[in-house]
Write a protein that holds these residues in place. Structure first.
Motif, PDB file in Angstrom:
ATOM      1  N   ASP B  32       0.812  -1.209   0.000  1.00  0.00           N
ATOM      2  CA  ASP B  32       0.000   0.000   0.000  1.00  0.00           C
ATOM      3  C   ASP B  32       0.852   1.270   0.000  1.00  0.00           C
ATOM      4  OD1 ASP B  32      -2.342   1.425  -0.064  1.00  0.00           O
ATOM      5  OD2 ASP B  32      -2.470   1.573   2.126  1.00  0.00           O
ATOM      6  N   VAL B  33       1.621   1.460  -1.057  1.00  0.00           N
ATOM      7  CA  VAL B  33       2.497   2.624  -1.154  1.00  0.00           C
ATOM      8  C   VAL B  33       1.879   3.649  -2.085  1.00  0.00           C
ATOM      9  CG1 VAL B  33       4.693   3.461  -2.052  1.00  0.00           C
ATOM     10  CG2 VAL B  33       4.632   1.409  -0.631  1.00  0.00           C
ATOM     11  N   THR B  34       1.838   4.886  -1.640  1.00  0.00           N
ATOM     12  CA  THR B  34       1.432   5.994  -2.497  1.00  0.00           C
ATOM     13  C   THR B  34       2.601   6.966  -2.557  1.00  0.00           C
ATOM     14  OG1 THR B  34      -0.897   5.760  -1.978  1.00  0.00           O
ATOM     15  CG2 THR B  34      -0.180   7.909  -2.761  1.00  0.00           C
ATOM     16  N   LEU B  35       2.988   7.320  -3.782  1.00  0.00           N
ATOM     17  CA  LEU B  35       4.196   8.123  -3.947  1.00  0.00           C
ATOM     18  C   LEU B  35       4.055   8.975  -5.202  1.00  0.00           C
ATOM     19  CD1 LEU B  35       7.243   8.678  -3.247  1.00  0.00           C
ATOM     20  CD2 LEU B  35       7.788   6.760  -4.730  1.00  0.00           C
ATOM     21  N   ASP B  36       4.361  10.256  -5.067  1.00  0.00           N
ATOM     22  CA  ASP B  36       4.385  11.146  -6.228  1.00  0.00           C
ATOM     23  C   ASP B  36       5.818  11.472  -6.582  1.00  0.00           C
ATOM     24  OD1 ASP B  36       1.704  11.185  -6.394  1.00  0.00           O
ATOM     25  OD2 ASP B  36       1.417  13.195  -5.560  1.00  0.00           O
ATOM     26  N   VAL B  37       6.121  11.449  -7.867  1.00  0.00           N
ATOM     27  CA  VAL B  37       7.443  11.855  -8.332  1.00  0.00           C
ATOM     28  C   VAL B  37       7.263  13.160  -9.086  1.00  0.00           C
ATOM     29  CG1 VAL B  37       9.446  11.224  -9.708  1.00  0.00           C
ATOM     30  CG2 VAL B  37       8.116   9.435  -8.556  1.00  0.00           C
ATOM     31  N   ALA B  38       7.920  14.224  -8.604  1.00  0.00           N
ATOM     32  CA  ALA B  38       7.753  15.533  -9.223  1.00  0.00           C
ATOM     33  C   ALA B  38       8.730  15.690 -10.376  1.00  0.00           C
ATOM     34  CB  ALA B  38       7.979  16.634  -8.189  1.00  0.00           C
ATOM     35  N   GLU B  39       8.318  16.457 -11.380  1.00  0.00           N
ATOM     36  CA  GLU B  39       9.152  16.739 -12.543  1.00  0.00           C
ATOM     37  C   GLU B  39      10.473  17.360 -12.088  1.00  0.00           C
ATOM     38  OE1 GLU B  39       7.218  17.155 -16.007  1.00  0.00           O
ATOM     39  OE2 GLU B  39       9.208  16.505 -16.629  1.00  0.00           O
ATOM     40  N   GLY B  40      11.593  16.813 -12.556  1.00  0.00           N
ATOM     41  CA  GLY B  40      12.891  17.422 -12.330  1.00  0.00           C
ATOM     42  C   GLY B  40      13.559  17.058 -11.023  1.00  0.00           C
ATOM     43  N   GLU B  41      12.898  16.305 -10.170  1.00  0.00           N
ATOM     44  CA  GLU B  41      13.531  16.009  -8.887  1.00  0.00           C
ATOM     45  C   GLU B  41      14.441  14.784  -8.972  1.00  0.00           C
ATOM     46  OE1 GLU B  41      11.277  14.715  -5.507  1.00  0.00           O
ATOM     47  OE2 GLU B  41       9.804  13.689  -6.725  1.00  0.00           O
ATOM     48  N   PHE B  42      15.261  14.611  -7.969  1.00  0.00           N
ATOM     49  CA  PHE B  42      16.123  13.440  -7.831  1.00  0.00           C
ATOM     50  C   PHE B  42      15.643  12.725  -6.576  1.00  0.00           C
ATOM     51  CE2 PHE B  42      20.687  11.944  -8.739  1.00  0.00           C
ATOM     52  CZ  PHE B  42      20.448  10.707  -8.177  1.00  0.00           C
ATOM     53  N   LEU B  43      14.763  11.755  -6.793  1.00  0.00           N
ATOM     54  CA  LEU B  43      14.138  11.059  -5.677  1.00  0.00           C
ATOM     55  C   LEU B  43      14.863   9.741  -5.443  1.00  0.00           C
ATOM     56  CD1 LEU B  43      11.736  10.651  -3.656  1.00  0.00           C
ATOM     57  CD2 LEU B  43      10.536   9.544  -5.538  1.00  0.00           C
ATOM     58  N   THR B  44      15.178   9.468  -4.183  1.00  0.00           N
ATOM     59  CA  THR B  44      15.846   8.207  -3.864  1.00  0.00           C
ATOM     60  C   THR B  44      14.967   7.347  -2.973  1.00  0.00           C
ATOM     61  OG1 THR B  44      18.045   9.180  -4.051  1.00  0.00           O
ATOM     62  CG2 THR B  44      17.853   7.198  -2.731  1.00  0.00           C
ATOM     63  N   LEU B  45      14.845   6.079  -3.360  1.00  0.00           N
ATOM     64  CA  LEU B  45      14.188   5.104  -2.491  1.00  0.00           C
ATOM     65  C   LEU B  45      15.284   4.433  -1.688  1.00  0.00           C
ATOM     66  CD1 LEU B  45      11.810   3.529  -5.172  1.00  0.00           C
ATOM     67  CD2 LEU B  45      11.306   5.394  -3.595  1.00  0.00           C
ATOM     68  N   LEU B  46      15.265   4.661  -0.387  1.00  0.00           N
ATOM     69  CA  LEU B  46      16.341   4.181   0.475  1.00  0.00           C
ATOM     70  C   LEU B  46      15.798   3.129   1.424  1.00  0.00           C
ATOM     71  CD1 LEU B  46      19.221   4.491   1.754  1.00  0.00           C
ATOM     72  CD2 LEU B  46      18.250   6.295   3.182  1.00  0.00           C
ATOM     73  N   GLY B  47      16.535   2.034   1.543  1.00  0.00           N
ATOM     74  CA  GLY B  47      16.109   1.006   2.479  1.00  0.00           C
ATOM     75  C   GLY B  47      17.054  -0.176   2.425  1.00  0.00           C
TER      76      GLY B  47
END
Lengths: 296, 368
Positions: B32-47
Motif C-alpha cells: 500500500d504505497v502511495t508516492l508522487d514523483v515531481a518533474e525534475g527532482e532526484f528522488l531516492t528510495l532508500l532502504g
C-alpha cells in the motif's frame, strides 16, 4: 611456458581419447586407402613389403582416389548425403529451437523433467526405433491406414523409401542433439538482457531476434554440427527408410566394404568424408571465437 | 538543492504510484504505497535489502504489475502498459549491457526501436558517449570495458532516448569506493544538465543523502518517511529512520511534563531531557528520543544545556572524526562524535572521565 603436472593430468584424457579412438584408427584407414584391393587376408596389398632378397619396398597407389574423383557416382553420393543432411539439420533446427526455448523458459522445477522427456527415446535401441518408423510409414502402415479410413485419400501416400522418409528418420534420431546445446545456450542467458531490451522499447518479438537469437548462435552452431556430421555418414536410416536408389555415402561405404570387399576404396571414401567434415567445422569454430568476442 | 515535500505535491506529478501493493507468494514486497514523483527532482528510495524499493522501481518501469493500486506516468494510467511502451528508461544494477553488441550499438539500441534515421542516431550516440566521457570506446564490446566504463555505457544507453523519467537501480553498487564517490557527483551534475527526473534505488544512506533532492525511506514494504535529506536527518520520525539514516543515540524515556511548547522526558540513567512539544502525548506516556552523536559536545556544560557525566569506554579514530562510546551510569551508553580540527590534537583515552552537553533542540522525540 611450463604447464604444471596436475594440469597435464586434467588435459591428457581427452587427447589420449582422441589419439586412441580417432587418430590411430584414422591412420590405419588412411594407410589402407593408398593400397590396392587384393585376394588375400586382409584384402588389400601391403604398403611396405619385404622382398625375398631382404630389401624393403614401398608401394602406394592413388588409384582409389583417382576412381573416387573420376567416377561421378561417388561425387553424387557425397552431394546427395550433404543435401539430405542439410535438409535434416534445418528441419531439426526448426523443430528443436522452439523446444529448447520452451524448456529454457519453463518454470525451473519443470526443466529437468522436460529434458528427461527429450532424452527418453535414447533408452530404446536406435535400430528398433528406426525400424518402428517402417510400420508407421509403409503403404498399409499407421498413417496411411488412418488417412484412408478417414477418407482423405483413396491411395496410400508414398511415405516410405524416399528422401522424405530418410530426412524424417534423421530428424527423429538426432533431434536431442539439437535441443541439448541450444537449450544450454538459452538457459544461461541473462533474463535481465530481455528486460533491458523491453525497457529500451523492443517488443518481445524484436527482443527475441535482436538479443535472444544472436546470443544463442553458439548453441545453434553446435547443434547443427552435432546433427549434420553424423547425418552425412548415416547408414542405418537410409538403409531402412530410404529407397533402393537412395544414394548416400554411408551406404556406398558399406557396399564397398562388405559387398565389393574393396577396402581401399571404402577407406578413401571415409578419408574424404572426414576431410570434408573437419574443414568446415574448424572454420566455424574460428569464426565463432572471433564473433562472440571471447575475452583474449 | 533541497526541495521541500510540499512542492512535489503542488505541481502535477510526473509519475504517481497510487496505493500499490505487490506480493510474491507469501511475502508482501510492497504494501500500500502511495508516492508522487515531481518533474525534475532526484528522488531516492532508500532502504535495506528486501524492503521493497526495487519492486517499487520495477513497477514504474513496468516489469512488475501491482496486485492492487494504479501506476500513473505523465498523468496517464500506465498500470497495464508494457515496459516497451513507457516513456521511462532504467539503468540496471548489473548494467545488462548486450554482450554481442558494441558500445555504440548498445547505446543506439533504444533509438533503433524508435525508428530514428541512422545519421541522427549516430549523432545522438556520439553526443551520449561524449556526455559520459566515453568517446573513443564506441567500437568496444562490453567485455573489454572496466566496471566504471560499463557503468557509463549503461547510463548513456538509458539516457539516449531522452526519457522523461530515468530509473536507476543501485547504479553505483558495483563500483569501488573512490570511483563511487566521484561518480555520485558526476551523476548529480548530469541530472542537472539533462534535466531528466531521476528515481534511484539504493541501500547506501550516504549516497542517498549526497545525491537526492528527496529521500523516501522504506521499511518492510512501506515508505516510513519522505522528505529532503536534511529534513530526514534532522527530524527522523521513527526509531527506524533515526538509526537507518545516520547514527543516532535512541534514548528510551517517559514524558515527565508536557506543555504547549516543550516537553520534558525522563530518560533512565540520564535524567530529564527537554525537547520540542510532542504531539499531545500526556505525561507518563513512553517516549523515545533521538540524539545525533555529532550534536553532543565534550566539555563543561554552559548554563541551560542538557548535560551528563560519563567515562569513555571505546575510542574510534576515523581521521577527520573520532567516535567515542561514553558510559553513563550503569545502563546507558552514548555515542559521541567529535571533529578532529587540530592537527595532532589529543584524543580522549579510554577510561577518562568526560562531561557531555548538548542544546535542548538537539533531541528529537520519536513517534514510534
Amino acid at each position: 611456458m611450463r604447464v604444471p603436472a596436475a594440469k597435464w593430468l586434467a588435459i591428457a584424457p581427452p587427447y589420449l581419447w582422441l589419439l586412441l579412438f580417432f587418430g590411430l584408427p584414422f591412420l590405419i584407414v588412411l594407410k589402407i586407402s593408398f593400397a590396392e584391393p587384393a585376394m588375400s587376408v586382409p584384402p588389400y596389398t601391403p604398403l611396405f613389403a619385404r622382398q625375398p632378397d631382404g630389401s624393403l619396398t614401398f608401394a602406394a597407389s592413388a588409384n582409389t582416389y583417382a576412381t573416387l574423383f573420376g567416377d561421378g557416382l561417388y561425387a553424387r553420393a557425397f552431394l546427395n548425403s550433404a543435401r539430405i543432411a542439410a535438409l535434416a539439420t534445418l528441419a531439426a533446427l526448426l523443430i528443436g529451437y522452439p523446444m529448447a526455448y520452451g524448456i529454457a523458459r519453463a518454470r525451473e522445477s519443470w526443466r529437468p523433467g522436460l529434458m528427461l522427456l527429450v532424452m527418453l527415446p535414447f533408452w530404446t535401441s536406435f535400430l528398433i526405433r528406426v525400424y518402428a518408423w517402417i510400420g508407421i510409414l509403409k503403404p498399409n502402415g499407421l498413417i496411411n491406414n488412418a488417412l484412408i479410413a478417414l477418407g482423405y485419400t483413396g491411395e496410400p501416400l508414398p511415405l516410405l523409401h524416399n528422401d522424405f522418409a530418410v530426412v524424417l528418420g534423421i530428424v527423429y534420431s538426432y533431434l536431442p542433439f539439437m535441443v541439448l546445446p541450444v537449450y544450454a545456450a538459452l538457459a544461461r542467458q541473462d533474463i535481465r538482457l530481455l528486460e533491458a531490451a523491453a525497457d529500451l522499447g523492443a517488443t518481445p518479438w524484436v527482443a527475441f531476434w535482436r538479443v535472444t537469437a544472436p546470443l544463442s548462435l553458439a548453441g545453434v552452431a553446435a547443434g547443427c554440427l552435432l546433427v549434420f556430421i553424423p547425418a552425412v555418414g548415416e547408414f542405418v536410416v537410409p538403409d531402412l527408410l530410404g529407397g533402393a536408389d537412395a544414394l548416400m555415402i554411408g551406404k556406398v561405404l558399406w557396399a564397398e566394404f562388405f559387398a565389393n570387399r574393396d577396402w581401399p576404396m571404402a577407406s578413401a571414401a571415409a578419408v574424404l568424408l572426414v576431410a570434408a567434415l573437419v574443414a568446415p567445422m574448424m572454420a566455424l569454430q574460428r569464426a565463432e571465437r572471433e564473433d562472440l568476442g571471447e575475452a583474449p | 538543492m533541497t526541495s521541500p515535500d510540499s512542492s512535489a505535491a503542488l505541481s502535477a506529478p510526473l509519475a504517481r504510484l497510487d496505493g500499490v501493493r505487490r506480493a510474491f507468494s507469501a511475502t508482501v514486497a510492497v504494501d500500500d504505497v502511495t508516492l508522487d514523483v515531481a518533474e525534475g527532482e532526484f528522488l531516492t528510495l532508500l532502504g535495506a535489502s528486501g524492503c521493497g524499493k526495487t519492486t517499487l522501481l520495477r513497477m514504474l518501469a513496468g516489469f512488475e504489475r501491482p496486485d492492487r493500486g494504479r501506476v500513473y506516468i505523465g498523468g496517464a494510467d500506465a498500470t497495464d502498459t508494457p515496459p516497451y511502451r513507457r516513456p521511462v528508461n532504467m539503468m540496471f544494477q548489473s548494467y545488462a549491457l548486450f554482450p554481442h553488441m558494441t558500445v555504440a550499438d548498445n547505446v543506439a539500441f533504444g533509438l533503433r526501436q524508435e525508428g530514428m534515421a541512422k545519421p541522427m542516431r549516430d549523432a545522438r550516440v556520439a553526443e551520449m558517449l561524449d556526455l559520459v566521457h566515453l568517446t573513443g570506446l564506441a567500437a568496444r564490446k562490453p567485455h573489454q570495458l572496466s566496471g566504471g566504463q560499463a557503468q557509463r555505457v549503461a547510463l548513456a544507453r538509458s539516457l539516449a532516448k531522452h526519457p522523461r523519467l530515468l530509473l536507476l537501480d543501485e547504479p553505483l553498487a558495483a563500483l569501488d569506493r573512490v570511483l563511487r564517490e566521484k561518480t555520485q557527483f558526476e551523476l548529480m551534475d548530469l541530472q542537472k544538465r539533462v534535466g531528466i527526473t531521476f528515481v534511484m534505488v539504493t541501500h547506501d544512506q550516504e549516497e542517498a543523502m549526497t545525491m537526492s533532492s528527496r529521500i523516501a525511506v522504506m521499511n518492510a514494504g512501506r515508505i516510513v518517511q519522505i522528505g529532503a535529506p536534511a529534513d530526514i536527518y534532522e527530524n527522523p520520525a521513527s526509531r527506524f529512520v533515526a538509526s537507518f539514516v545516520g547514527a543516532a543515540n535512541i534514548l528510551e524515556g517517559r514524558i515527565a511534563r508536557a506543555s504547549a511548547t516543550e516537553t520534558d522526558i525522563e530518560v533512565a540513567g540520564l535524567g530529564p531531557v527537554r525537547v520540542r512539544a510532542t504531539d499531545g502525548s500526556a505525561a507518563g506516556a513512553a517516549c523515545a528520543v533521538a540524539l545525533r552523536p555529532e550534536k553532543i559536545v565534550v566539555g563543561p556544560a554552559p548554563a541551560g544545556q542538557c548535560a551528563a557525566r560519563g567515562v569513555v569506554a571505546e575510542v574510534g579514530y576515523m581521521g577527520g572524526l573520532s567516535v567515542y562510546h561514553v558510559r553513563i551510569g550503569e545502563t546507558l551508553m552514548l555515542r559521541v562524535q567529535t571533529a578532529n580540527r587540530e592537527r595532532g590534537g589529543r584524543a580522549l583515552a579510554p577510561g577518562s572521565a568526560v562531561e557531555l552537553h548538548w542544546p535542548a533542540e538537539a533531541c528529537v522525540p520519536l513517534k514510534e
